[in-house]
Design a protein around this motif. Structure first.
Motif, mmCIF file in Angstrom:
data_model
loop_
_atom_site.group_PDB
_atom_site.id
_atom_site.type_symbol
_atom_site.label_atom_id
_atom_site.label_comp_id
_atom_site.label_asym_id
_atom_site.label_seq_id
_atom_site.Cartn_x
_atom_site.Cartn_y
_atom_site.Cartn_z
ATOM 1 N N ILE A 31 11.644 5.005 -5.889
ATOM 2 C CA ILE A 31 12.729 5.748 -6.528
ATOM 3 C C ILE A 31 12.116 6.334 -7.788
ATOM 4 O O ILE A 31 11.921 5.646 -8.787
ATOM 5 N N GLU A 32 11.757 7.617 -7.698
ATOM 6 C CA GLU A 32 11.080 8.223 -8.846
ATOM 7 C C GLU A 32 11.524 9.655 -9.100
ATOM 8 O O GLU A 32 10.965 10.353 -9.938
ATOM 9 N N VAL A 33 12.576 10.053 -8.364
ATOM 10 C CA VAL A 33 13.111 11.403 -8.523
ATOM 11 C C VAL A 33 14.619 11.219 -8.740
ATOM 12 O O VAL A 33 15.227 10.358 -8.093
ATOM 13 N N ASN A 87 7.373 5.998 -14.144
ATOM 14 C CA ASN A 87 6.547 7.050 -14.770
ATOM 15 C C ASN A 87 7.098 8.425 -14.405
ATOM 16 O O ASN A 87 7.330 9.274 -15.258
ATOM 17 N N ASP A 88 7.288 8.620 -13.105
ATOM 18 C CA ASP A 88 7.816 9.914 -12.688
ATOM 19 C C ASP A 88 9.314 10.013 -12.941
ATOM 20 O O ASP A 88 9.813 11.073 -13.311
ATOM 21 N N LEU A 89 10.020 8.905 -12.763
ATOM 22 C CA LEU A 89 11.469 8.978 -12.974
ATOM 23 C C LEU A 89 11.768 9.430 -14.408
ATOM 24 O O LEU A 89 12.649 10.265 -14.636
ATOM 25 N N ASP A 141 6.990 16.619 -19.198
ATOM 26 C CA ASP A 141 5.719 16.460 -18.477
ATOM 27 C C ASP A 141 5.002 15.203 -18.962
ATOM 28 O O ASP A 141 4.727 15.063 -20.153
ATOM 29 N N ARG A 142 4.702 14.304 -18.042
ATOM 30 C CA ARG A 142 4.118 13.023 -18.448
ATOM 31 C C ARG A 142 2.714 13.155 -19.013
ATOM 32 O O ARG A 142 2.196 12.231 -19.617
ATOM 33 N N ASN A 143 2.081 14.320 -18.830
ATOM 34 C CA ASN A 143 0.711 14.504 -19.321
ATOM 35 C C ASN A 143 0.612 15.387 -20.548
ATOM 36 O O ASN A 143 -0.479 15.678 -20.997
ATOM 37 N N LEU A 181 0.860 -1.184 0.000
ATOM 38 C CA LEU A 181 0.000 0.000 0.000
ATOM 39 C C LEU A 181 0.897 1.235 0.000
ATOM 40 O O LEU A 181 1.790 1.361 0.842
ATOM 41 N N ARG A 182 0.673 2.087 -0.950
ATOM 42 C CA ARG A 182 1.477 3.310 -0.995
ATOM 43 C C ARG A 182 0.752 4.407 -0.243
ATOM 44 O O ARG A 182 -0.468 4.553 -0.364
ATOM 45 N N THR A 183 1.491 5.180 0.532
ATOM 46 C CA THR A 183 0.841 6.286 1.246
ATOM 47 C C THR A 183 0.416 7.342 0.227
ATOM 48 O O THR A 183 0.895 7.358 -0.910
ATOM 49 N N LEU A 184 -0.474 8.194 0.653
ATOM 50 C CA LEU A 184 -1.157 9.131 -0.240
ATOM 51 C C LEU A 184 -0.180 9.904 -1.139
ATOM 52 O O LEU A 184 0.776 10.507 -0.656
ATOM 53 N N ASP A 185 -0.433 9.843 -2.458
ATOM 54 C CA ASP A 185 0.432 10.551 -3.416
ATOM 55 C C ASP A 185 -0.410 11.522 -4.230
ATOM 56 O O ASP A 185 -0.575 11.358 -5.434
ATOM 57 N N VAL A 186 -0.988 12.527 -3.555
ATOM 58 C CA VAL A 186 -1.753 13.523 -4.314
ATOM 59 C C VAL A 186 -0.849 14.699 -4.666
ATOM 60 O O VAL A 186 0.305 14.763 -4.265
ATOM 61 N N TRP A 211 4.090 20.703 -4.366
ATOM 62 C CA TRP A 211 3.649 20.056 -3.139
ATOM 63 C C TRP A 211 2.966 18.751 -3.536
ATOM 64 O O TRP A 211 1.817 18.744 -3.967
ATOM 65 N N ARG A 212 3.660 17.662 -3.411
ATOM 66 C CA ARG A 212 3.203 16.374 -3.954
ATOM 67 C C ARG A 212 3.634 15.252 -3.044
ATOM 68 O O ARG A 212 4.696 15.310 -2.437
ATOM 69 N N GLY A 213 2.841 14.191 -3.000
ATOM 70 C CA GLY A 213 3.253 12.954 -2.331
ATOM 71 C C GLY A 213 3.675 13.177 -0.896
ATOM 72 O O GLY A 213 2.991 13.848 -0.111
#
Ligand code: PEP
Ligand code: MG
Length: 757
Positions: free
Chosen positions: A605-607, A629-631, A639-641, A507-512, A532-534
């Motif tokens: 590991i995504e940064v 995805n983020d890495l 930008d991934r989007n 379970l990953r903690t909240l990543d909004v 301000w993320r994750g």
């Protein structure tokens, strides 16, 4: 000039088809710079010819007839060089090609600029003068600006024109309906009926929709207009004491407009022609807006806003009076400007075949959800004429990103064959369900699924997954009106942990933050992906983090198959703090007498900073999980989007591959397992490389699982290592992807990376 340009673009965007769009361009440009001729030639790629498609100044009869191959004539030279050519006397130029039917012998001055869209030359915009003269620099820059702005509008008009099949006119050959290019979002091919979904009260997003009971629709429209008349009369009365009479006169103008033939009358006519009221209203409002926008007088120009406001008011009543209950046909292909996860959830699963969104890309969360639901998706379809495709047959190829609207029989048959082959391949792959993901030389790798919805649990369980490698807890948070309570969370997590027990669930903690917003916790930032993320949010709000971790740990009581994963860690101190809070929760629960067990904790590991500090992070935790995805987004600064830069976004970029290798090496030093949970893990060609690197587990969308398992079971680790060493010398992502695709084709595994078998 800017004003003129804006108006031309607006008019072209409203054109019904390519022919109309091109005629608008040549007429407006000719009068804007007062030249003798303005023409447009478009490149017919099949015949490699530039074809005169519209002209104001040359003989109109020549349209469709003047054709020059792409290596003769000045027009083709402009296209070939992809730059402007400005010549005082074209007739004297050795490259000049004479077309008697165009009657252009009278014109000497020539300026041609290329029309380019997504790096491709679509055609050439030409102005000519009877005088022998070079055009001014101002003319040149204006024409270049027009061409740059219009390229997308031309592609759009071309797509719209192609929708109804070939136009019966002399240019028929050049109107061939081409596929529209989007980005691959989720694998698979969807063939079905387009259902356009749009946010309420957004008049531009309303599609046309055919109706048969036109009189009933006219009545609905009249009721809505009547309601707006009442609103405005009421408003005017209420403001009687506040506004002087002359200011309130505006409301009278509104009332006059509402009841005029120009707005209500024409809309009724359109409804009687078979369009539903919102679609007919959109056409009328946009037409009027355009007329006002064209006015020189700025006061009158602003009236365009009034028309729009009226349109929005009528639309709101229309939507209120007949809440838009969409009937979803079998094989619905959901289409929209910006399809969201909640829109996707509105379509019954058994009716949904695919999704197409104008915005977003492969790693947008709606695409991730589509993959979790095993439906194909095309994202970033910026040239799609959304308002004109509701109810039409549509094909979305989630492998290539191509979209076919009202496809021909030939195209339909071809895709039906691919869909049948796919289904057969899927059946074959399902047989692997209970077999291990073991290479031919006996190396086993764990295959896990990514999840985030309770509804994906059943398919995940049926897929033969060895556990959940990433549970995105933000999805249950998104579906609510407030933060869920500890008990609500515990109950959701318990269901997930229980259904997979004894298999592990991460379970990953909240990543909004970034592109994942909570309606009740809005974050306004200029650079949300760098903001301000994750973990940054949850450490700033320990009350949210502590409740979530308590819910997780309590949910695992008696099961003990929980792992906790921390997103967006970019600094050791963040990890230390988060670990401190997790230990605090554990200690408190023990004190409360709960029989809790300390779960394993891992870091994403995504940064890029986490790549370089992977060793320091690994030393402090139980496992690492690479979020490609983020890495990829952060390493490549893409930008991934963002569909515009999506061609630069590829997790097979050499920099990403080297970063993953470095993480694996650092984890080895500390004897900690590494998994990959980004979309890369579910890409069959990439999975082969990850296997070669020694990744311990791969976590992916459920729809990718059997394909990846098939690859692993049909290769040796030795062969995978050899392929890895071969691609390590290739210096770009496209080269690596081509090499791997070819390797798959050669090994008879092409069906895993494209449509068909
Ligand atoms: C990632 O970034 O690779 C990942 C798995 O997380 P998300 O897509 O939710 O950001
Ligand atoms: Mg991420």
């Amino acid at each position: 000039m800017l004003d003129i340009l804006r108006r031309i673009v607006q008019e072209v965007n409203l054109a019904n088809d390519l022919e109309q769009a091109l005629n608008i361009i040549v007429q407006r440009v000719k009068s804007a710079i007062a030249v003798d001729v303005c023409s447009i030639f478009l490149l017919n790629e099949e015949d490699k010819e530039y074809v005169l498609m519209a002209t104001d100044g040359l003989n109109a009869e020549a349209v469709g007839k003047v054709r020059m191959s792409d290596n003769v004539g000045l027009v083709s030279l402009v296209g070939k060089r992809a730059e402007a050519i400005n010549i005082a006397d074209a007739i004297k130029n050795p490259r000049y090609q004479h077309f008697p039917e165009a009657s252009e012998e009278a014109f000497h001055g020539f300026l041609g600029v290329p029309i380019i869209h997504h790096r491709k030359v679509l055609g050439v915009l030409v102005i000519q003068s009877s005088k022998v003269q070079k055009f001014s620099e101002d003319d040149e820059t204006f024409l270049i600006t027009v061409a740059a702005q219009l390229a997308a509008a031309i592609v759009h008009a071309e797509a719209s024109g192609g929708i109804d099949g070939l136009k019966q006119n002399k240019n028929e050959k050049d109107y061939k309906a081409k596929p529209i290019n989007g980005l691959p979002g989720a694998p698979g091919v969807a063939m079905g009926i387009a259902v356009v979904m749009y946010p309420p009260a957004d008049i531009d997003a309303i599609p046309d929709r055919h109706i048969s009971d036109t009189e009933k629709e006219v009545k609905l429209f009249d009721i809505a207009v009547e309601a707006v008349v009442k609103d405005i009369t009421g408003l005017s009365k209420r403001l009687k004491d506040v506004l002087p009479e002359e200011d309130r006169a505006l409301f009278d103008v509104y009332l006059l407009m509402l009841n005029s033939q120009a707005i209500s009358g024409i809309t009724r006519d359109r409804i009687r022609e078979g369009n539903w009221a919102p679609g007919a209203l959109r056409q009328t409002i946009r037409e009027h807006e355009q007329v006002f926008n064209e006015m020189e007088d700025s006061y009158l120009r602003e009236r365009a806003d009034d028309v729009r406001d009226l349109g929005r008011r009528i639309l709101m009543h229309l939507q209120e009076d007949s809440p838009d209950k969409i009937e979803f046909p079998d094989n619905t292909v959901l289409v929209g400007e910006d399809i969201s996860a909640s829109m996707l959830a509105e379509v019954p699963r058994d009716k949904l075949a695919g999704v197409i969104s104008v915005r977003g890309s492969r790693t947008s969360h709606v695409a991730i959800l589509a993959r979790a639901m095993s439906i194909s998706a095309v994202m970033g379809a910026t040239d799609l004429p959304v308002s004109r495709i509701d109810g039409r047959t549509i094909i979305a190829d989630g492998y290539s990103g191509q979209i076919f609207i009202s496809p021909s029989k030939k195209v339909t048959n071809e895709f039906q064959r691919l869909i049948d082959e796919e289904a057969a391949l899927s059946d074959e792959l399902m047989e692997l369900r209970d077999l291990p993901a073991k290479t031919e030389d006996g190396i086993e790798i764990s295959l896990l699924v990514n999840s985030g919805l309770l509804s994906d649990i059943t398919p995940s369980l049926q897929s033969g997954a060895e556990g959940i490698g990433l549970y995105r807890t933000e999805f249950p948070f998104m579906e609510r009106q407030t933060f869920p309570s500890e008990e609500e969370q515990r109950s959701i997590y318990r269901q997930v942990l229980e259904s997979f027990h004894p298999r592990p669930v991460t379970l990953r903690t909240l990543d909004v933050g970034g592109d994942k917003a909570l309606p009740y916790f809005p974050i306004e930032e200029d650079n949300p992906f760098l903001g301000w993320r994750g973990i940054r949010i949850t450490l700033d709000h320990p009350e949210i983090f502590l409740v979530q971790v308590r819910a997780m740990v309590r949910a695992s009581i008696g099961l003990n198959n929980l792992k906790i994963l921390l997103p967006m860690i970019s600094d050791i101190n963040e990890l230390t703090e988060a670990l401190g809070l997790i230990h605090q929760v554990y200690g408190e629960l023990l004190e409360e007498g709960e029989e809790v067990v300390m779960p394993e904790v891992g870091v994403m590991i995504e940064v890029p900073s986490a790549v370089y500090q992977a060793g320091s992070l690994a030393r402090r935790v139980d496992f690492l999980s690479i979020g490609t995805n983020d890495l990829t987004q952060y390493l490549l600064a893409v930008d991934r989007n963002n569909a515009r830069v999506a061609s630069l976004y590829d997790s097979l970029h050499p920099a990403v591959i080297r970063a993953i290798l470095q993480v694996v090496e650092s984890a080895r030093v500390h004897n900690k397992p590494v998994s990959v949970c980004g979309e890369m893990a579910g890409d069959p060609v990439a999975a082969l490389l990850l296997l070669a690197m020694g990744i311990d587990s791969l976590s992916m969308s459920v729809s990718s699982l059997s394909r990846v398992k098939w690859v692993i079971r049909n290769i040796t680790r030795e062969r995978a290592r050899q392929i890895l060493s071969e691609i390590l010398v290739i210096e770009d992502a496209a080269g690596i992807r081509n090499y791997l695709n070819q390797t798959f084709e050669d090994a008879g595994m092409g069906g895993l990376v494209r449509a068909g078998n």
